[in-house]
Design an enzyme around this catalytic site. Structure first.
Site, PDB file in Angstrom:
ATOM      1  N   CYS A   8       0.956  -4.772  -4.617  1.00 39.82           N
ATOM      2  CA  CYS A   8       1.803  -3.706  -4.077  1.00 39.82           C
ATOM      3  C   CYS A   8       3.057  -3.534  -4.922  1.00 39.82           C
ATOM      4  O   CYS A   8       3.473  -2.415  -5.222  1.00 39.82           O
ATOM      5  CB  CYS A   8       2.169  -4.013  -2.629  1.00 39.82           C
ATOM      6  SG  CYS A   8       3.124  -2.709  -1.823  1.00 39.82           S
TER       7      CYS A   8
ATOM      8  N   CYS B 209       0.354  -6.458   5.531  1.00 33.89           N
ATOM      9  CA  CYS B 209       0.797  -5.303   6.314  1.00 33.89           C
ATOM     10  C   CYS B 209      -0.349  -4.417   6.777  1.00 33.89           C
ATOM     11  O   CYS B 209      -0.263  -3.799   7.838  1.00 33.89           O
ATOM     12  CB  CYS B 209       1.828  -4.497   5.532  1.00 33.89           C
ATOM     13  SG  CYS B 209       1.189  -3.693   4.040  1.00 33.89           S
TER      14      CYS B 209
END
Length: 375
Positions: A101, A206
């Protein structure tokens, strides 16, 4: 400088943006919407990037008096992070989605948009220190650029940032790098009147809303019944898919027959081609050599006879792991790295990030020399 402040909705990014404003930069806040999943709400999620986080980010921007936008990066996130996560598990490796990410969203997709809109740098709430580049008022310049551990070793995030490389880091600002502790950052947020001062830290992956990674993999990749075997090949049990296991795992093996000596078994290896999970005693988890590819250089290597690399440095092989002393050899042309560890390390998993630091053992402010993905 014109600075785009990435506001996650948490306390770290809010204080980082506040410090960027205080430093005299022309700051605009942006929240990255990474999920379109209804479960990604604070009540149903354990990680960051929930729906409510956008509201918290907007609130912080209003208090700071800066413009605020929400950018939908959910497609990029799905294609560059989630798809990679699934592909890596399918290949029998254990990826770190936070590393990807940072590389592919925060210092790739976000920076691409920021530069297209005329911003000089991106500020985030990461705990790490930067020298050179935007941190020295020279955005885009990699000359003299250094990535170092944060002042607060407990919160240091240089491990997940190393993969971003010199180009991305040269346009990054980490205003919290010198923060003495997370409690000090929370106290600063309270003094500044930021409403997220007491907001809990995010944790877990997440995009796995319920924290059940194995369940997420089963839903995404399906089930593939296979066998669980000993290092000698003896069948000990069955499983529903090798990709639901990772090296070093002890719990959830589903074995009903104990080892002959009564000791616990651990996952030693997954074999995608045979759909096998190899389990055995803890001592077989230890490794003294590590190899990696996808080399990212953040410092000039030294000459080691006919080779290039560093002696007497340290390496870290997991995000929350302890760095250990090592001698490292690199091949820039092949983009590979190999490390001889000064002491064995247990449970090293292919797919994880290996980060090389300048000294052994690591000290406060250690410089990052290189990064690679463990093979």
């Amino acid at each position: 400088m014109r600075v785009l402040a990435a506001l996650s909705g948490g306390v770290d990014s809010a204080v980082a943006a506040a410090r960027a404003v205080e430093a005299g930069h022309d700051v605009v806040g942006v929240h990255m919407a990474l999920s379109r999943t209804p479960a990604a709400t604070r009540a149903g999620a354990r990680g960051c990037c929930s729906i409510e986080d956008a509201s918290d980010a907007r609130w912080a921007a209003e208090i700071l008096g800066i413009p605020f936008y929400v950018w939908d990066l959910s497609q990029e996130f799905t294609e560059r992070v989630v798809a990679d996560f699934l592909a890596e598990y399918r290949a029998g490796r254990t990826p770190n989605p936070c590393v990807r990410c940072n590389e592919r969203i925060k210092f790739d997709a976000l920076l691409e948009r920021a530069r297209a809109l005329g911003f000089d740098a991106v500020a985030t709430g990461h705990y790490a220190r930067l020298r050179g580049g935007a941190a020295a008022g020279r955005p885009g310049s990699t000359q003299g650029l250094e990535l170092r551990r944060a002042a607060d070793g407990a919160k240091d995030q240089s491990y997940v940032l190393a993969v971003s490389g010199g180009t991305g880091l040269s346009r990054a600002l980490f205003p919290l790098g010198d923060a003495p502790s997370k409690s000090a950052v929370r106290a600063e947020a309270e003094r500044r009147g930021l409403p997220v001062a007491d907001k809990p830290d995010s944790y877990d992956i997440c995009f796995v809303a319920d924290g059940d990674t194995r369940g997420f993999l089963a839903r995404s990749l399906g089930t593939e019944p296979g066998t669980m075997v000993s290092p000698e090949g003896e069948v000990l049990g069955t499983h529903e898919g090798y990709f639901g296991f990772t090296v070093g795992q002890r719990r959830g093996l589903g074995l009903t027959r104990p080892a002959p000596d009564g000791r616990p078994r651990y996952v030693l290896q997954t074999r995608p081609a045979a759909n096998e999970v190899v389990v055995g005693p803890a001592e077989l988890l230890s490794r003294s050599t590590v190899a990696g590819d996808g080399l990212v250089l953040l410092a000039e290597p030294e000459e080691l006879g006919a080779a290039l690399g560093w002696r007497g440095v340290s390496v870290q092989v997991r995000a929350h792991g302890r760095a250990v002393g090592a001698d490292v050899v690199i091949d820039p042309e092949a983009s590979t790295l190999s490390a001889e560890l000064h002491e064995p390390v247990r449970g090293i998993a292919a797919g994880q990030s290996l980060v090389v630091y300048a000294s052994a053992p690591p000290g406060d402010g250690d410089q990052v020399l290189a990064q690679a993905t463990i093979t």
